[in-house]
Design a protein around this motif. Structure first.
Motif, PDB file in Angstrom:
ATOM      1  N   ASN A 205      93.333 -38.027   3.875  1.00  0.00           N
ATOM      2  CA  ASN A 205      94.427 -38.290   2.647  1.00  0.00           C
ATOM      3  C   ASN A 205      95.177 -36.924   2.440  1.00  0.00           C
TER       4      ASN A 205
ATOM      5  N   TYR B 165      96.676 -35.703   6.487  1.00  0.00           N
ATOM      6  CA  TYR B 165      97.740 -36.574   7.169  1.00  0.00           C
ATOM      7  C   TYR B 165      98.164 -37.792   5.993  1.00  0.00           C
ATOM      8  N   PRO B 166      98.788 -37.385   4.836  1.00  0.00           N
ATOM      9  CA  PRO B 166      99.166 -38.569   3.894  1.00  0.00           C
ATOM     10  C   PRO B 166     100.217 -39.270   4.691  1.00  0.00           C
ATOM     11  N   GLY B 167     100.106 -40.442   4.620  1.00  0.00           N
ATOM     12  CA  GLY B 167     101.501 -41.539   5.243  1.00  0.00           C
ATOM     13  C   GLY B 167     101.404 -41.277   6.703  1.00  0.00           C
ATOM     14  N   ARG B 168     100.471 -40.722   7.522  1.00  0.00           N
ATOM     15  CA  ARG B 168     100.589 -40.322   8.998  1.00  0.00           C
ATOM     16  C   ARG B 168      99.150 -40.672   9.538  1.00  0.00           C
ATOM     17  N   HIS B 169      98.207 -41.569   8.814  1.00  0.00           N
ATOM     18  CA  HIS B 169      97.157 -42.011   9.620  1.00  0.00           C
ATOM     19  C   HIS B 169      96.797 -43.253   9.174  1.00  0.00           C
ATOM     20  N   LYS B 170      95.682 -44.041   9.826  1.00  0.00           N
ATOM     21  CA  LYS B 170      95.337 -45.173   9.285  1.00  0.00           C
ATOM     22  C   LYS B 170      93.855 -45.322   9.711  1.00  0.00           C
TER      23      LYS B 170
END
Length: 382
Positions: free
Chosen positions: A356, A359-364
């Motif tokens: 978090n 990679y905010p918004g760039r990982h799942k």
């Protein structure tokens, strides 16, 4: 920071140039000769007018508002503003500039239409015979323009209006600058907090990882295994990676994969025939960078909870590399190895936080537990 200061300087300069031009435009509206502009610029009253409001602006923005308004000393600030208002009232910068301009500027030709009584019109031409005996010599000068000065009791309404505008703008500028400084401090504090949290999380992960690996080598040494020396070498590679490279927020993907391979090789030494292990790396590794040990947490978890000495265990791990996109998959059977409930899941929780932060918004991240299978799917856009 330098760019911000340069932008502020440019805005202030442009604003004051516009302000300096307003008196010239206002005074020349009724003038027919461009020479009046030079009279205004060379006038000391013009520069007194400009300097008065420039000093008021920065005095209020840089001193009065920070020292009194921001510190909630409103009564003192109100008294200071009233004092400045009185000074402007007695200085009368606009009235003095206007009066001086009327005295010094040449009379416009348009104002010569109304001829005095001592002129004669002949063939459409007006002839001037000079002043009459009972008239004042100055009053008979066709170029003379009576000057109407303001009485001392009159209020310079234009000057006071400009005073209010200047004070309001300076308060707004000072407030915006304070807000920007506060926002920058908050951003810096958040960055420092995130960095401290990441350092703390990595400090939690690294000793735990090394502790488990040392236990494995200890088990090999007790049994006098011939693989002990090779295991020590692989552990040395891992420790070099952990101590030298993991201190950075991002490391090369190749270094992370090498560390994973060494760790899996160490784990293979203690695996029995009932454990089926598959690890595959597909795609091209080039210049990708990744958060250190972010994948190692899940791999370590596999060997901690997915191995049994009495039952068949299947471990499947795959890392697919597609340019800057990484897809990591691992799956293992869940066995109850008597591990402490408090320590279980700490590494995964920490890894979630790191993902978090980095990679905010760039990982799942998807973690599922179904049919005694523990499955992890992680997508990262480097």
């Amino acid at each position: 920071m330098l760019r911000s200061k340069a932008t502020t300087f440019f805005i202030h300069t442009a604003g004051w140039l516009v302000f300096l031009g307003f008196p010239l435009l206002f005074m020349n509206r009724t003038q027919d000769s461009s020479s009046s502009t030079y009279f205004i610029i060379l006038s000391p009253w013009y520069w007194l007018f400009c300097a008065t409001y420039i000093v008021l602006f920065y005095l209020n923005a840089w001193y009065l508002v920070p020292q009194f308004v921001f510190k909630k000393r409103y009564v003192i600030y109100g008294g200071m503003v009233l004092l400045l208002l009185v000074c402007v009232y007695f200085l009368r910068p606009f009235d003095n500039l206007l009066d001086h301009n009327l005295r010094q500027s040449p009379r416009p030709k348009a104002m010569l239409g109304a001829l005095p009584a001592d002129t004669l019109s002949l063939d459409g031409k007006s002839l001037y015979f000079g002043p009459l005996p009972h008239q004042d010599m100055r009053m008979q000068d066709p170029l003379f323009k009576p000057v109407t000065t303001h009485a001392s009791l009159n209020i310079d309404m234009v000057g006071l209006f400009i005073f209010i505008m200047i004070m309001g703008l300076s308060i707004a500028v000072s407030t915006v600058e304070k807000w920007q400084v506060t926002e920058q401090k908050m951003i810096k504090a958040e960055a420092e907090k995130a960095h401290a949290e990441l350092s703390f999380l990595k400090a939690q992960i690294n000793p735990h990882f090394l502790f488990n690996t040392l236990n494995n080598i200890y088990a090999l040494s007790v049994t006098d295994s011939k693989n002990t020396s090779a295991s020590i070498m692989k552990l040395s590679n891992i420790m070099r990676y952990v101590t030298d490279e993991v201190v950075e927020d991002l490391v090369s993907l190749q270094s992370e994969v090498d560390c994973i391979n060494d760790y899996i090789d160490l784990q293979r030494l203690r695996l029995g025939k009932k454990t089926i292990l598959n690890f595959e790396v597909t795609g091209a590794i080039s210049n990708q960078r990744i958060a250190p040990l972010v994948l190692m947490t899940f791999i370590e978890n596999v060997f901690k909870y997915g191995i049994s000495k009495h039952e068949v265990a299947k471990i499947n791990m795959k890392l697919d590399i597609d340019g800057s996109k990484l897809n990591f998959f691992c799956q293992n059977t869940i066995f109850d190895n008597g591990s402490s409930g408090k320590r279980k899941g700490i590494g995964i929780a920490n890894t979630r936080q790191r993902l978090n932060h980095i990679y905010p918004g760039r990982h799942k991240l998807e973690i599922t537990k179904e049919d005694d299978l523990f499955t992890v799917n992680l997508e990262i856009n480097c």
